[in-house]
Design an enzyme around this catalytic site. Structure first.
Site, PDB file in Angstrom:
ATOM      1  CG  HIS A  89      33.951  62.562  74.877  1.00 22.53           C
ATOM      2  ND1 HIS A  89      34.374  63.773  75.362  1.00 22.53           N
ATOM      3  CD2 HIS A  89      34.865  62.198  73.943  1.00 22.53           C
ATOM      4  CE1 HIS A  89      35.498  64.121  74.759  1.00 22.53           C
ATOM      5  NE2 HIS A  89      35.820  63.201  73.886  1.00 22.53           N
ATOM      6  CB  SER A 142      36.127  70.610  71.071  1.00 20.00           C
ATOM      7  OG  SER A 142      37.515  70.315  71.064  1.00 20.00           O
TER       8      SER A 142
HETATM    9  P1  AMP Z   1      38.369  62.839  71.337  1.00 19.39           P
HETATM   10  O1  AMP Z   1      38.355  62.558  72.791  1.00 19.39           O
HETATM   11  O2  AMP Z   1      38.346  64.289  70.996  1.00 19.39           O
HETATM   12  O3  AMP Z   1      39.421  62.050  70.588  1.00 19.39           O
HETATM   13  O4  AMP Z   1      36.993  62.295  70.781  1.00 19.39           O
HETATM   14  C1  AMP Z   1      36.571  60.982  71.030  1.00 19.39           C
HETATM   15  C2  AMP Z   1      35.327  60.711  70.235  1.00 19.39           C
HETATM   16  O5  AMP Z   1      34.315  61.633  70.622  1.00 19.39           O
HETATM   17  C3  AMP Z   1      35.528  60.876  68.723  1.00 19.39           C
HETATM   18  O6  AMP Z   1      34.831  59.847  68.035  1.00 19.39           O
HETATM   19  C4  AMP Z   1      34.928  62.222  68.457  1.00 19.39           C
HETATM   20  O7  AMP Z   1      34.443  62.376  67.137  1.00 19.39           O
HETATM   21  C5  AMP Z   1      33.784  62.240  69.451  1.00 19.39           C
HETATM   22  N1  AMP Z   1      33.378  63.621  69.718  1.00 19.39           N
HETATM   23  C6  AMP Z   1      34.174  64.640  70.127  1.00 19.39           C
HETATM   24  N2  AMP Z   1      33.467  65.787  70.200  1.00 19.39           N
HETATM   25  C7  AMP Z   1      32.198  65.482  69.820  1.00 19.39           C
HETATM   26  C8  AMP Z   1      31.000  66.232  69.678  1.00 19.39           C
HETATM   27  N3  AMP Z   1      30.956  67.541  69.931  1.00 19.39           N
HETATM   28  N4  AMP Z   1      29.893  65.586  69.255  1.00 19.39           N
HETATM   29  C9  AMP Z   1      29.931  64.254  68.984  1.00 19.39           C
HETATM   30  N5  AMP Z   1      31.020  63.492  69.101  1.00 19.39           N
HETATM   31  C10 AMP Z   1      32.144  64.093  69.513  1.00 19.39           C
END
Ligand code: AMP
Length: 286
Positions: A37, A185
């Protein structure tokens, strides 16, 4: 840095920015922020005058048996991270404000939501597209930043933006990994020490597949077999899917062409993890 808790306030704040002639960047997240993020916030900070990070665990993108209730949440920690990375505001709405009684409008992208995570998680992308549309309408950002970690989500959002003539530039950012390869993640926090070790099988499989493709392999079945063999070698891993799809349509391919997405979803215990690499002919990094 401001923390904005209502839709009306967020709308007003972003309107003020736009009216002052400032470019607005949006980083949509579900919170429990990590370096993945942070890389999106950094990219937004570098490209836009004002950066708004939304932190919202979107209930309508979770299936009935999924982890909505247990999804990790810590707004205070998230706000500290956002401030440290130069965000101007965090938008943290309530579910009732986003989905008040009587809410009945959803955005569905067809075709490319029917494979991969769309097949394993029915309704997931409808929930994602609906919340992202709402965020775009509330904030009206010039640019919105998404990670390639969720490569299908990125492709679906680009399709939605093009199809519905949304006036926003969608920016994709590379996957951020732990030093040992595991893609960052928020769900990694669910893993026990033993599962954390087992979870390395995802990045190992993706790396093996990537090396084979970069060495010239174009037969998708052979690439899938490499992924499947690697996952089968880890007793704690249960394969959800291992697929090679067209980079735009998300449809499975027999032969890898100009662009392809090699994608993996694996359960480690109760935790479902995904990883991928995007192949583009002529480019040396994923
Ligand atoms: P989330 O909070 O999991 O819904 O993710 C929010 C945003 O962060 C989304 O656009 C994801 O693709 C991005 N994101 C999550 N994990 C990663 C990562 N390891 N590398 C790059 N972007 C990420």
């Amino acid at each position: 840095m401001e923390i904005v808790r209502s839709v009306a306030e967020a709308q007003q704040l972003a309107r003020t920015w736009r009216e002052a002639g400032l470019s607005v960047g949006l980083v949509p997240t579900m919170g429990y922020l990590h370096e993945g993020h942070e890389s999106l916030i950094d990219a937004a900070r570098a490209a836009c005058d004002r950066v708004l990070v939304s932190v919202f665990v979107n209930p309508i993108q979770f299936g009935p048996t999924e982890d909505l209730g247990s999804y990790p949440r810590d707004l205070e920690r998230d706000a500290t991270i956002c401030a440290a990375h130069g965000a101007d505001a965090v938008f943290h709405p309530t579910g009732d404000d986003m989905y008040p009684a009587g809410f009945s409008t959803y955005v569905s992208v067809e075709g490319l939501t029917e494979t991969l995570c769309g097949a394993s998680r029915p309704g997931h992308f409808r929930g994602v597209c609906t919340v992202v549309t709402k965020l775009f309408n509330i904030v009206r950002p010039h640019r919105a930043f998404f990670g390639q970690k969720d490569a299908q989500q990125l492709a679906v959002i680009k399709r939605m933006v093009a199809d519905l003539n949304m006036d926003v530039q969608v920016v994709g950012c590379p996957i951020v990994r732990e030093p040992d390869g595991l893609a960052k993640s928020s769900r990694n926090t669910y893993l026990s020490a033993q599962e954390r070790q087992a979870a390395l099988v995802l990045s190992r499989a993706i790396r093996a597949a990537e090396q084979t493709v970069r060495a010239g392999e174009r037969d998708a079945a052979r690439v899938r077999a490499i992924l499947e063999e690697e996952i089968a070698s880890e007793p704690l891993a249960y394969l959800d899917y291992a697929q090679v799809v067209d980079g735009l349509t998300m449809e499975p391919v027999d032969t890898i062409g100009q662009t392809a997405l090699v994608a993996l979803a694996v359960r480690i215990g109760e935790t479902r993890l995904i990883d991928n690499f995007i192949f583009e002919e002529g480019q040396s990094c994923s």
